[in-house]
Design a protein around this motif. Structure first.
Motif, mmCIF file in Angstrom:
data_model
loop_
_atom_site.group_PDB
_atom_site.id
_atom_site.type_symbol
_atom_site.label_atom_id
_atom_site.label_comp_id
_atom_site.label_asym_id
_atom_site.label_seq_id
_atom_site.Cartn_x
_atom_site.Cartn_y
_atom_site.Cartn_z
ATOM 1 N N SER A 1 -11.150 -2.722 1.495
ATOM 2 C CA SER A 1 -10.205 -3.382 2.130
ATOM 3 C C SER A 1 -11.361 -4.357 2.661
ATOM 4 O O SER A 1 -12.830 -4.211 3.480
ATOM 5 C CB SER A 1 -9.587 -2.909 2.996
ATOM 6 O OG SER A 1 -8.831 -1.332 3.037
ATOM 7 N N LYS B 1 0.850 -0.992 -0.084
ATOM 8 C CA LYS B 1 0.516 -0.237 -0.222
ATOM 9 C C LYS B 1 0.349 1.094 -0.507
ATOM 10 O O LYS B 1 0.362 2.558 -0.842
ATOM 11 C CB LYS B 1 -1.133 0.102 0.618
ATOM 12 C CG LYS B 1 -2.400 -1.331 1.410
ATOM 13 C CD LYS B 1 -2.861 -1.171 -0.150
ATOM 14 C CE LYS B 1 -3.671 -1.961 -0.602
ATOM 15 N NZ LYS B 1 -4.537 -3.208 0.398
ATOM 16 N N HIS C 1 -6.575 1.090 -5.863
ATOM 17 C CA HIS C 1 -6.942 -0.323 -5.212
ATOM 18 C C HIS C 1 -7.693 -1.364 -5.945
ATOM 19 O O HIS C 1 -9.557 -1.448 -5.556
ATOM 20 C CB HIS C 1 -7.079 0.306 -3.759
ATOM 21 C CG HIS C 1 -7.631 -0.735 -2.652
ATOM 22 N ND1 HIS C 1 -8.259 -0.932 -2.122
ATOM 23 C CD2 HIS C 1 -7.140 -1.493 -2.993
ATOM 24 C CE1 HIS C 1 -8.100 -1.509 -0.774
ATOM 25 N NE2 HIS C 1 -6.903 -1.931 -1.077
ATOM 26 N N LYS D 1 -12.789 -8.435 -3.331
ATOM 27 C CA LYS D 1 -11.779 -8.226 -3.987
ATOM 28 C C LYS D 1 -11.286 -9.026 -4.818
ATOM 29 O O LYS D 1 -11.310 -10.027 -5.717
ATOM 30 C CB LYS D 1 -10.904 -7.157 -4.359
ATOM 31 C CG LYS D 1 -10.851 -5.626 -4.577
ATOM 32 C CD LYS D 1 -9.577 -4.369 -4.250
ATOM 33 C CE LYS D 1 -8.991 -4.890 -2.454
ATOM 34 N NZ LYS D 1 -9.918 -4.754 -1.406
ATOM 35 N N ASP E 1 -5.712 -6.824 -5.908
ATOM 36 C CA ASP E 1 -5.743 -5.599 -4.860
ATOM 37 C C ASP E 1 -5.654 -4.575 -5.117
ATOM 38 O O ASP E 1 -6.199 -3.723 -4.981
ATOM 39 C CB ASP E 1 -4.682 -6.372 -3.354
ATOM 40 C CG ASP E 1 -4.976 -5.381 -2.226
ATOM 41 O OD1 ASP E 1 -5.639 -4.390 -2.281
ATOM 42 O OD2 ASP E 1 -4.269 -5.528 -2.300
HETATM 43 MN MN MN Z 1 -5.999 -4.040 -0.070
#
Ligand code: MN
Ligand code: GTP
Ligand code: SPV
Length: 610
Positions: free
Chosen positions: A270, A228, A248, A274, A299
């Motif tokens: 989050s 990230k 993302h 996904k 991701d």
């Molecule tokens: Mn993520």
């Protein structure tokens, strides 16, 4: 100093590797490593080469000191369990900072401190913090090596757990130094386990120096700096400057019965699906018709214009850092297969036969050891696995991995899907009228919070493009960048842009149950999206966008009643007027910096609602 071990013998000779390396990049790297070692005072410096032998030594040492617990040799070969510090289980957004020179450039959604102020806090913390520890120098590439998209980073860390995870999540070691020789530039990441106290926990980004400093957490998004911190927060800034997108997003390929593959990118916050969508297993009937799904990434996506003016995406990662709870043969058998071997599990439960368990995997075992290391039975008052427990697994092990997942060109994206976790108000699926409307849909996404970040689970908040915790600059400038990417006459733009969709798998009925079966059955929505991209596929215009018909989704086969279907697609005008008001207040956060198109889109929606 005299008496201290020689730090810079480069014992494994790795710095000899990059033949033809631009001398400057190599010198920059050596002098940065030397400066960090001089400050942090490790007892050894190890340059990671990324070899199997090195990984074996790392994991053996961690087994010896109790950091890792080896799992069953045959049932889960090459795999280990790690239990984190109980206070270090998720991303900590409160302690994540964008340290741009000007506060305004960080925008209203990021914490900000000036670079000088942040360094005044961090420098003393890093002083001598690696005493008695080994300092690992972890060179890595994000993106397929050799391609235009690839970027090099080097993470310095005193955590062997972090080094081992980076080996799975990125292309790590020699390959990265070779890439550095081509690119001549690397992103710096400095990480220390510190004392793991929350007071000293900082995840700080310095976009002007292409530098990350992270202290006192070993948790994924806080500590695996390629992910990230580099591939989203810093990369988003570079992407804005260079005319591409760092998002993302998962990347999935869907092949129709005619054998045509459509690639779709999807932004979900989050722990909102996904990984599941990227690895979807189509229902038997759909497979029988010839539909199939392949995984490119789960991701992060880096998207840039190809020579044909379309958007092409690569997955910059090399592994999955997936949510364990809820993953089962029924919900995501490809994820389970991905983590059957060569996997690091963090904060899951351990069964007596030294295999792992988590809520939702299979019926609860009569007894096991919970994520805290304590005996657990189904009568215990807390989950055995932490709700944000994760697996780190090589992407190449996924049965549905695409043949093109490592293609340096990436894959052409024909649709972008936004989706939040909304129990109420938001219908199952609809298509944007155009790119500008799609950008508005992304900018106004909201979602109920999950255990992936510390905070109150279930609290509804705006999470634009699923990037709220990950955009490294002012969110209004980010939206402007999205709008500009879609302008005609750009390198791409106009009708070459992907179609945009919005989905919500999480709407609930009055009785609290999910109205939509989800998981594999999300295939019905993917098929509709593919049909729309191909110029077929029925849709009905609504104030929100075009929605699929009952027939398109095969609601009858799915056993979704007409009543549930109505509830899934209901657009309650009062709720939506309230939603528009909240969106106005949301946009107010950006003041003059807001692109006017977004406010106009909100006004237009209000008008369509009547
Ligand atoms: Mn993520
Ligand atoms: P990060 O790795 O945190 O970025 O998240 P992710 O978006 O990859 O999350 P993931 O796919 O692992 O989602 C995890 C959670 O979403 C689990 O609780 C799943 O059970 C749930 N989930 C995923 N797909 C669906 C779905 O179609 N329906 C429902 N009801 N839940 C889903
Ligand atoms: C997320 O929280 O979105 C994740 C896990 O994918 S982490 O790498 O920790 O950010």
């Amino acid at each position: 100093p005299p008496g201290e071990p020689p730090l810079f013998a480069y014992p494994n000779g790795i710095m000899d590797a990059p033949t033809g390396s631009p001398a400057k990049a190599a010198d920059d790297l050596k002098s940065w490593v030397a400066a960090v070692a001089a400050r942090t005072r490790p007892s050894h410096v190890h340059w990671c080469d990324g070899s199997d032998a090195e990984y074996r030594r790392l994991t053996e040492a961690m087994v010896a000191d109790g950091t890792l617990i080896p799992l069953h040799e045959r049932k889960q070969p090459g795999s280990y369990l790690h239990r984190s510090d109980p206070s270090d289980v998720a991303r900590l957004e409160d302690r994540t900072f964008i340290c741009s020179e000007n506060e305004a450039d960080a925008g209203p959604l990021n914490n900000w401190k000036s670079p000088a102020e942040m360094k005044a806090i961090l420098d003393p913390l890093f002083e001598g913090c690696m005493r008695g520890r080994t300092m690992y120098v972890v060179p890595y590439v994000m993106g397929p090596p050799g391609g235009d998209a690839a970027k090099v980073g080097v993470e310095i860390t005193d955590s062997p757990y972090v080094a081992a995870n980076m080996r799975i999540m990125t292309r790590m070691g020699r390959v990265a130094l070779e890439e550095l020789a081509r690119k001549g530039h690397f992103t710096k990441g400095l990480h220390s386990t510190g004392d793991l106290s929350k007071e000293n926990r900082y995840i700080a980004h310095f976009p002007d120096e292409d530098l990350i400093m992270s202290f006192s957490s070993n948790y994924g998004g806080n500590a695996l700096l390629g992910k990230k911190c580099h591939a989203l927060r810093l990369a988003s800034v570079q992407a804005r400057n260079e005319g591409w997108l760092a998002e993302h997003m998962l990347i999935v390929g869907v092949t129709n019965p005619q054998g045509e593959t459509t690639y779709i990118a999807g932004a979900f916050p989050s722990a909102c699906g996904k990984t599941n969508l990227a690895m979807l297993v189509p229902p038997v009937a759909d497979r029988a018709q010839g539909w199939s799904v392949e995984t490119v990434g789960d991701d992060i996506a880096w998207l840039r214009f190809g020579e044909d003016g379309r958007l092409w995406a690569v997955n910059p990662e090399h592994g999955f850092f997936g949510v364990a709870p809820g993953t089962s043969e029924e919900t995501n058998r490809n994820a389970l297969a991905s983590c059957r071997a060569n996997t690091l599990f963090t904060n899951v439960a351990l069964k007596p036969d030294r295999t792992v368990w988590w809520e939702g995997l299979e019926p609860a075992p009569p007894e096991c050891i919970d994520w805290l290391g304590q005996p657990w039975t189904p009568d215990s008052d807390h989950p055995a696995a932490h709700p944000n427990s994760r697996f780190t697994a090589p992407a190449g092990q996924c049965p549905s991995i695409s043949d093109r997942w490592e293609d340096p060109q990436g894959v052409p994206i024909d649709a972008i899907v936004f989706g939040g976790r909304r129990s109420r108000v938001m219908p199952l699926a609809f298509e944007a009228f155009d790119w500008e409307h799609g950008t508005y849909l992304g900018a106004t996404m909201s979602s109920e919070k999950t255990a992936a970040a510390e905070g109150t689970v279930g609290e509804l908040r705006f999470d634009p493009m699923a990037m709220r915790p990950f955009c490294g600059y002012h969110i209004a400038d980010y939206w402007r960048h999205w709008l500009e990417m879609g302008r005609k006459g750009n390198a791409g733009g106009g009708d070459k842009m992907p179609k945009v969709f919005h989905v919500n798998w999480f709407r609930r009925g009055e009785d609290g149950r999910f109205l939509w079966p989800g998981f594999g059955d999300n295939m019905r929505v993917l098929e509709w999206i593919v049909d729309r991209v191909q110029g077929a596929g029925d849709a009905v215009e609504t104030p929100l966008g075009y929605r699929p018909t009952r027939e398109e989704l095969h609601m009858d086969d799915l056993g979704v009643s007409a009543e549930d279907e109505e509830a899934l697609f209901a657009v309650n005008r009062d709720d939506w007027r309230a939603e528009c008001d909240q969106r106005d207040a949301w946009f107010d956060l950006c003041g003059d910096r807001l692109p006017p198109e977004l406010r106009q889109q909100n006004d237009a929606l209000r008008e369509r609602l009547g």
